[in-house]
Each structure stands twice: as structure tokens, then as C-alpha cells.
Design a protein around this motif. Structure first.
Motif, PDB file in Angstrom:
ATOM      1  N   SER A   1      66.474  45.965  73.128  1.00  0.00           N
ATOM      2  CA  SER A   1      64.833  46.184  73.875  1.00  0.00           C
ATOM      3  C   SER A   1      63.889  46.041  72.784  1.00  0.00           C
ATOM      4  N   SER A   2      64.211  45.590  71.441  1.00  0.00           N
ATOM      5  CA  SER A   2      63.310  45.426  70.522  1.00  0.00           C
ATOM      6  C   SER A   2      63.306  44.084  69.665  1.00  0.00           C
ATOM      7  N   ASN A   3      62.688  44.183  68.616  1.00  0.00           N
ATOM      8  CA  ASN A   3      63.120  43.024  67.667  1.00  0.00           C
ATOM      9  C   ASN A   3      63.972  43.813  66.333  1.00  0.00           C
ATOM     10  N   ASP A   4      64.187  45.073  66.534  1.00  0.00           N
ATOM     11  CA  ASP A   4      65.053  45.660  65.389  1.00  0.00           C
ATOM     12  C   ASP A   4      66.247  45.087  65.122  1.00  0.00           C
TER      13      ASP A   4
ATOM     14  N   SER B   1      75.561  50.952  82.704  1.00  0.00           N
ATOM     15  CA  SER B   1      75.901  52.115  83.657  1.00  0.00           C
ATOM     16  C   SER B   1      75.129  51.923  85.014  1.00  0.00           C
ATOM     17  N   SER B   2      75.902  52.505  85.955  1.00  0.00           N
ATOM     18  CA  SER B   2      75.530  52.332  87.422  1.00  0.00           C
ATOM     19  C   SER B   2      75.875  53.724  88.023  1.00  0.00           C
ATOM     20  N   PRO B   3      74.657  54.707  88.288  1.00  0.00           N
ATOM     21  CA  PRO B   3      73.445  54.537  88.132  1.00  0.00           C
ATOM     22  C   PRO B   3      72.947  54.352  86.747  1.00  0.00           C
ATOM     23  N   ALA B   4      71.661  53.678  86.508  1.00  0.00           N
ATOM     24  CA  ALA B   4      71.261  53.503  85.190  1.00  0.00           C
ATOM     25  C   ALA B   4      70.642  54.906  84.778  1.00  0.00           C
ATOM     26  N   PRO B   5      70.879  55.225  83.383  1.00  0.00           N
ATOM     27  CA  PRO B   5      70.519  56.535  83.048  1.00  0.00           C
ATOM     28  C   PRO B   5      68.927  56.176  82.271  1.00  0.00           C
ATOM     29  N   ALA B   6      68.202  57.402  82.370  1.00  0.00           N
ATOM     30  CA  ALA B   6      67.013  57.228  81.925  1.00  0.00           C
ATOM     31  C   ALA B   6      66.614  56.270  80.811  1.00  0.00           C
ATOM     32  N   SER B   7      65.620  55.498  80.700  1.00  0.00           N
ATOM     33  CA  SER B   7      65.503  54.464  79.702  1.00  0.00           C
ATOM     34  C   SER B   7      64.772  55.189  78.492  1.00  0.00           C
ATOM     35  N   GLY B   8      65.117  54.488  77.432  1.00  0.00           N
ATOM     36  CA  GLY B   8      64.386  54.826  76.118  1.00  0.00           C
ATOM     37  C   GLY B   8      65.014  53.955  75.065  1.00  0.00           C
ATOM     38  N   SER B   9      64.358  53.979  73.809  1.00  0.00           N
ATOM     39  CA  SER B   9      64.556  53.129  72.934  1.00  0.00           C
ATOM     40  C   SER B   9      64.911  53.738  71.565  1.00  0.00           C
TER      41      SER B   9
ATOM     42  N   VAL C   1      72.088  52.856  70.121  1.00  0.00           N
ATOM     43  CA  VAL C   1      70.663  52.759  70.705  1.00  0.00           C
ATOM     44  C   VAL C   1      70.737  53.426  72.242  1.00  0.00           C
ATOM     45  N   GLU C   2      69.604  54.391  72.502  1.00  0.00           N
ATOM     46  CA  GLU C   2      69.486  55.010  73.694  1.00  0.00           C
ATOM     47  C   GLU C   2      69.429  53.791  74.613  1.00  0.00           C
ATOM     48  N   PRO C   3      69.634  54.280  76.051  1.00  0.00           N
ATOM     49  CA  PRO C   3      69.567  53.269  77.182  1.00  0.00           C
ATOM     50  C   PRO C   3      68.245  52.573  77.356  1.00  0.00           C
TER      51      PRO C   3
END
Length: 181
Positions: free
Chosen positions: A98-101, A117-125, A145-147
């Protein structure tokens, strides 16, 4: 879920691109291919009793409750009811989707485990703190890394150069265990 399909397709292409290590002679030129060792695993596991998938249903509360490094193994524990698809393969660097890290993961090789995951967990980075272990064999570090877009990336540092690995479900527990036998 498109991200998961793309990851599986990429892994299939990587596997198909491996050569046999044989040499071919054509006229005066010699073509030599090299053998490339690819270690890859994928699968799916259901935890609890998730409802059938339907667009009208609200996603259930499902996700990762803990990632820990114990005795040269990584244990990923889930909460709630859901399905986890996973893809594991070795990478040259721990690049965050989700980043250039690029994360610093101690070890000889880096094993990337994508949990779709299905259903997708809450997004974060955000990145969970690095865990490291002085174990002389197996997995020596893990950074998760968080979802993001329903995919959680874990990067595992190994004590050897791209060793075989397993992903199994711990009996009577919503836990995946990643180990180097």
C-alpha cells in the motif's frame, strides 16, 4: 479480492518461469539456463461459521488478533468467523503493497505471507512492531503490515537461505502456524 487473484496469478507465472537447468546448443552459440529454486505455498482456511457471501449482508467482525514469534515459528491468530486465503513466497525485499515503503527484516531470506481475507478487515497501513528471536534455526523475525485492500502482509526473516516452509492450521484454534521444518 482482486488483489488476491492478482497475487495468485503472479505466483503461477513465477512458478512457470522456472527453468530446468539444461543447456541447449544451437549452431555456434550455446544457451545455458539456470535452475531457480522457487518455494511457494497457497491455500484457504475457514474459521468459525461465516455466513454465505452475499452483497446484501453486512461483513462479519473478522480479522487478526495476534501475530507472534515463538520457537522459530510464526503464529497468526484470528478472531470472528471468516475465510482466509494465503499465499507464501520468498522475496528479495519486504515491499509494502500500500506504499513505497521497504521494511528492514532481519534474517538470511525474507518469506512474504499474504493473508487475503473475506470479508475484508478494516483498512489501515501501519506496521506492527518488529519481533525478533535469537533462535539459531527457523524463522528469526516477523514484521506485519496492517490490512490494505483486504490483504495483510507479513514478512518473515529466516535463518537459512530460502528454506522449505509449511503453513498449517493449529488444531482446535483459529491459528495459522508458519514454520521452517
Amino acid at each position: 479480492m482482486r488483489t488476491g487473484v492478482a497475487l495468485l496469478a503472479t505466483a503461477a507465472l513465477v512458478s512457470a518461469g522456472c527453468s530446468t537447468g539444461e543447456s541447449e546448443t544451437a549452431g555456434e552459440s550455446t544457451v545455458t539456463s539456470t535452475t531457480q529454486s522457487v518455494r511457494f505455498v497457497s491455500g484457504s482456511v475457514t474459521f468459525g461459521t461465516p455466513p454465505p457471501t452475499a452483497a446484501a449482508e453486512e461483513p462479519a467482525d473478522f480479522g487478526i488478533s495476534d501475530v507472534r514469534l515463538e520457537d522459530g515459528r510464526v503464529m497468526v491468530t484470528f478472531f470472528g468467523d471468516g475465510v482466509v486465503n494465503y499465499v507464501g513466497h520468498y522475496v528479495d525485499e519486504a515491499a509494502v503493497m500500500s506504499s513505497n515503503d521497504v521494511l528492514d527484516v532481519p534474517g538470511t531470506s525474507i518469506l512474504q505471507l499474504d493473508l487475503i481475507s473475506s470479508p475484508a478487515p478494516a483498512s489501515g497501513s501501519t506496521v506492527r512492531p518488529l519481533q525478533s528471536n535469537s533462535a539459531s534455526t527457523g524463522i528469526v523475525s516477523v514484521q506485519t503490515v496492517e490490512p490494505s485492500d483486504g490483504v495483510t502482509q507479513s514478512f518473515l526473516g529466516t535463518s537459512a537461505n530460502r528454506p522449505d516452509f509449511t503453513v498449517t492450521v493449529q488444531p482446535n484454534s483459529p491459528t495459522l502456524v508458519i514454520a521452517v521444518p
